[in-house]
Design a protein around this motif. Structure first.
Motif, PDB file in Angstrom:
ATOM      1  N   ASN A 118     -14.426  25.715  25.572  1.00 57.96           N
ATOM      2  CA  ASN A 118     -14.836  27.116  25.666  1.00 57.96           C
ATOM      3  C   ASN A 118     -13.734  28.052  25.212  1.00 57.96           C
ATOM      4  N   LEU A 119     -12.485  27.727  25.573  1.00 55.59           N
ATOM      5  CA  LEU A 119     -11.364  28.574  25.177  1.00 55.59           C
ATOM      6  C   LEU A 119     -11.190  28.575  23.661  1.00 55.59           C
ATOM      7  N   SER A 120     -11.318  27.400  23.044  1.00 53.92           N
ATOM      8  CA  SER A 120     -11.197  27.319  21.581  1.00 53.92           C
ATOM      9  C   SER A 120     -12.304  28.128  20.903  1.00 53.92           C
ATOM     10  N   PHE A 121     -13.523  28.046  21.462  1.00 56.29           N
ATOM     11  CA  PHE A 121     -14.640  28.794  20.895  1.00 56.29           C
ATOM     12  C   PHE A 121     -14.406  30.298  21.005  1.00 56.29           C
ATOM     13  N   GLU A 122     -13.913  30.749  22.166  1.00 56.61           N
ATOM     14  CA  GLU A 122     -13.666  32.177  22.360  1.00 56.61           C
ATOM     15  C   GLU A 122     -12.554  32.672  21.443  1.00 56.61           C
ATOM     16  N   ILE A 123     -11.493  31.879  21.287  1.00 48.16           N
ATOM     17  CA  ILE A 123     -10.400  32.275  20.394  1.00 48.16           C
ATOM     18  C   ILE A 123     -10.895  32.386  18.958  1.00 48.16           C
ATOM     19  N   SER A 124     -11.706  31.418  18.532  1.00 48.25           N
ATOM     20  CA  SER A 124     -12.248  31.453  17.175  1.00 48.25           C
ATOM     21  C   SER A 124     -13.116  32.693  16.966  1.00 48.25           C
ATOM     22  N   SER A 125     -13.930  33.026  17.969  1.00 52.29           N
ATOM     23  CA  SER A 125     -14.798  34.206  17.863  1.00 52.29           C
ATOM     24  C   SER A 125     -13.967  35.473  17.788  1.00 52.29           C
ATOM     25  N   GLN A 126     -12.915  35.564  18.609  1.00 48.95           N
ATOM     26  CA  GLN A 126     -12.066  36.754  18.607  1.00 48.95           C
ATOM     27  C   GLN A 126     -11.325  36.905  17.275  1.00 48.95           C
ATOM     28  N   GLU A 127     -10.903  35.785  16.698  1.00 44.70           N
ATOM     29  CA  GLU A 127     -10.217  35.850  15.400  1.00 44.70           C
ATOM     30  C   GLU A 127     -11.156  36.385  14.324  1.00 44.70           C
ATOM     31  N   GLU A 128     -12.424  35.974  14.362  1.00 44.41           N
ATOM     32  CA  GLU A 128     -13.386  36.476  13.392  1.00 44.41           C
ATOM     33  C   GLU A 128     -13.595  37.976  13.566  1.00 44.41           C
ATOM     34  N   VAL A 129     -13.673  38.443  14.819  1.00 39.08           N
ATOM     35  CA  VAL A 129     -13.839  39.875  15.080  1.00 39.08           C
ATOM     36  C   VAL A 129     -12.637  40.656  14.568  1.00 39.08           C
ATOM     37  N   ILE A 130     -11.431  40.126  14.810  1.00 32.03           N
ATOM     38  CA  ILE A 130     -10.211  40.796  14.352  1.00 32.03           C
ATOM     39  C   ILE A 130     -10.187  40.889  12.830  1.00 32.03           C
ATOM     40  N   GLN A 131     -10.555  39.817  12.156  1.00 29.71           N
ATOM     41  CA  GLN A 131     -10.576  39.836  10.686  1.00 29.71           C
ATOM     42  C   GLN A 131     -11.572  40.859  10.157  1.00 29.71           C
ATOM     43  N   GLU A 132     -12.749  40.939  10.788  1.00 31.42           N
ATOM     44  CA  GLU A 132     -13.742  41.927  10.370  1.00 31.42           C
ATOM     45  C   GLU A 132     -13.215  43.340  10.587  1.00 31.42           C
ATOM     46  N   GLN A 133     -12.552  43.582  11.715  1.00 24.71           N
ATOM     47  CA  GLN A 133     -12.012  44.910  11.995  1.00 24.71           C
ATOM     48  C   GLN A 133     -10.905  45.264  11.020  1.00 24.71           C
ATOM     49  N   GLN A 134     -10.053  44.295  10.687  1.00 24.04           N
ATOM     50  CA  GLN A 134      -8.988  44.552   9.718  1.00 24.04           C
ATOM     51  C   GLN A 134      -9.561  44.885   8.339  1.00 24.04           C
ATOM     52  N   ALA A 135     -10.635  44.188   7.953  1.00 26.29           N
ATOM     53  CA  ALA A 135     -11.278  44.481   6.665  1.00 26.29           C
ATOM     54  C   ALA A 135     -11.871  45.889   6.679  1.00 26.29           C
ATOM     55  N   THR A 136     -12.479  46.289   7.797  1.00 24.48           N
ATOM     56  CA  THR A 136     -13.047  47.630   7.906  1.00 24.48           C
ATOM     57  C   THR A 136     -11.957  48.689   7.837  1.00 24.48           C
ATOM     58  N   ILE A 137     -10.844  48.440   8.539  1.00 24.22           N
ATOM     59  CA  ILE A 137      -9.722  49.392   8.508  1.00 24.22           C
ATOM     60  C   ILE A 137      -9.171  49.537   7.098  1.00 24.22           C
ATOM     61  N   SER A 138      -9.014  48.416   6.400  1.00 26.63           N
ATOM     62  CA  SER A 138      -8.506  48.454   5.026  1.00 26.63           C
ATOM     63  C   SER A 138      -9.448  49.240   4.113  1.00 26.63           C
ATOM     64  N   GLU A 139     -10.759  49.040   4.291  1.00 29.55           N
ATOM     65  CA  GLU A 139     -11.738  49.754   3.481  1.00 29.55           C
ATOM     66  C   GLU A 139     -11.680  51.260   3.757  1.00 29.55           C
ATOM     67  N   LEU A 140     -11.552  51.633   5.021  1.00 27.92           N
ATOM     68  CA  LEU A 140     -11.465  53.050   5.384  1.00 27.92           C
ATOM     69  C   LEU A 140     -10.183  53.685   4.830  1.00 27.92           C
ATOM     70  N   GLN A 141      -9.082  52.936   4.864  1.00 30.03           N
ATOM     71  CA  GLN A 141      -7.834  53.456   4.307  1.00 30.03           C
ATOM     72  C   GLN A 141      -7.971  53.715   2.805  1.00 30.03           C
ATOM     73  N   ASN A 142      -8.629  52.792   2.088  1.00 32.76           N
ATOM     74  CA  ASN A 142      -8.837  52.992   0.649  1.00 32.76           C
ATOM     75  C   ASN A 142      -9.701  54.223   0.382  1.00 32.76           C
ATOM     76  N   GLU A 143     -10.742  54.411   1.197  1.00 36.32           N
ATOM     77  CA  GLU A 143     -11.601  55.579   1.023  1.00 36.32           C
ATOM     78  C   GLU A 143     -10.823  56.870   1.272  1.00 36.32           C
ATOM     79  N   ILE A 144      -9.975  56.877   2.296  1.00 37.42           N
ATOM     80  CA  ILE A 144      -9.170  58.068   2.594  1.00 37.42           C
ATOM     81  C   ILE A 144      -8.231  58.377   1.430  1.00 37.42           C
ATOM     82  N   GLU A 145      -7.585  57.339   0.892  1.00 31.20           N
ATOM     83  CA  GLU A 145      -6.680  57.556  -0.243  1.00 31.20           C
ATOM     84  C   GLU A 145      -7.429  58.100  -1.458  1.00 31.20           C
TER      85      GLU A 145
END
Length: 280
Positions: A128-155
């Motif tokens: 269960n812990l491995s599954f939760e860590i994997s899920s959280q890593e996917e969420v973090i990657q998606e959030q980082q991609a969204t942040i990067s996209e927003l930064q490009n739009e602002i620039e």
């Protein structure tokens, strides 16, 4: 609880029963079907449980049942005589020792079963812990991609505002061609600082082995102004034009074609947008 979590819990419960050989025939058949289509993580869980159950099974030796001991003692008492009383009486401590040995074996079995439960609990927790860590890593990657996209739009928006604040700004409107009649675009050009932005809309997403290429046309001769890709046709896309050779007055028109990845020295693909510069 989501369907995915419910299915995972059901698999874990059947897996524990399967390795302990405690399932009904229909449950055993159900688990074997689930195992055939199990994910890599579920198969690893099954292997760990089976290994733990095998280790405990090998540590337990078969022991004579207590009913056998009881019957043997009663038989000796019923059939005993003066000639063999001594033998019968002397044999009772031996049987008691066997009973004591059985009690010790029973305690060993109970301890082993408790160890198995603890081991399986740790396996569940680890899974269960491995599954939760994997899920959280996917969420973090998606959030980082969204942040990067927003930064490009602002620039891009900041660059557009900077160009629009200039005293002399040219606007070249681009219309869709036969390959993409619904597309349109704009070139916003700061003639004073020779900076430009390209805005495009309704251009289809490019294949992975292709790029859009912008051309500056003067005297019917196209000169490349760089390549770009569109990933989301539903959104307006802004691109800073990096390759601006020569002053603005040297451009008669702009065009966009689709070319092989990285661009070409001269246009080879279909033309998607084109716009003529209107001289002031």
């Amino acid at each position: 609880m989501t369907d995915e979590e419910t299915n995972k819990q059901h698999f874990e419960e059947l897996c524990a029963g399967y390795v302990l050989d405690a399932l009904e025939p229909d449950e055993r058949e159900e688990f074997e079907k689930l195992l055939d289509s199990a994910s890599e993580e579920e198969r690893k869980l099954y292997q760990r449980m089976r290994s733990a159950a095998n280790q405990i099974a090998f540590s337990i030796e078969e022991t004579e049942a207590p009913e056998v001991v009881r019957e043997r003692i009663l038989s000796q008492v019923r059939n005993g005589s003066g000639g063999n009383d001594k033998e019968s009486i002397s044999s009772i401590p031996q049987e008691e020792e066997e009973a004591d040995g059985f009690d010790r074996a029973t305690l060993a079995i109970a301890a082993s079963f408790a160890l198995l439960l603890v081991t399986l609990s740790l396996v569940f927790y680890s899974f269960n812990l491995s599954f939760e860590i994997s899920s959280q890593e996917e969420v973090i990657q998606e959030q980082q991609a969204t942040i990067s996209e927003l930064q490009n739009e602002i620039e891009q928006k900041e660059e557009l505002l900077s160009i629009l604040e200039s005293r002399e700004v040219d606007l070249i409107l681009m219309s869709g061609m036969e390959a993409n009649p619904n597309g349109y675009g704009k070139v916003i050009w700061d003639a004073e600082s020779n900076r430009a932005l390209l805005q495009v809309s309704n251009l289809p997403a490019v294949p992975s082995d292709k790029d859009y290429q912008l051309w500056i046309i003067k005297n019917n001769k196209p000169v490349s102004a760089g390549v770009f890709a569109v990933n989301d046709p539903a959104k307006d896309s802004f691109f800073k034009i990096e390759e601006m050779d020569g002053p603005e007055q040297s451009a008669d028109a702009f065009a966009i074609t689709m070319e092989p990845k990285g661009g070409m020295p001269q246009p080879t693909g279909d033309m998607y947008l084109m716009g003529n510069r209107i001289n002031n």
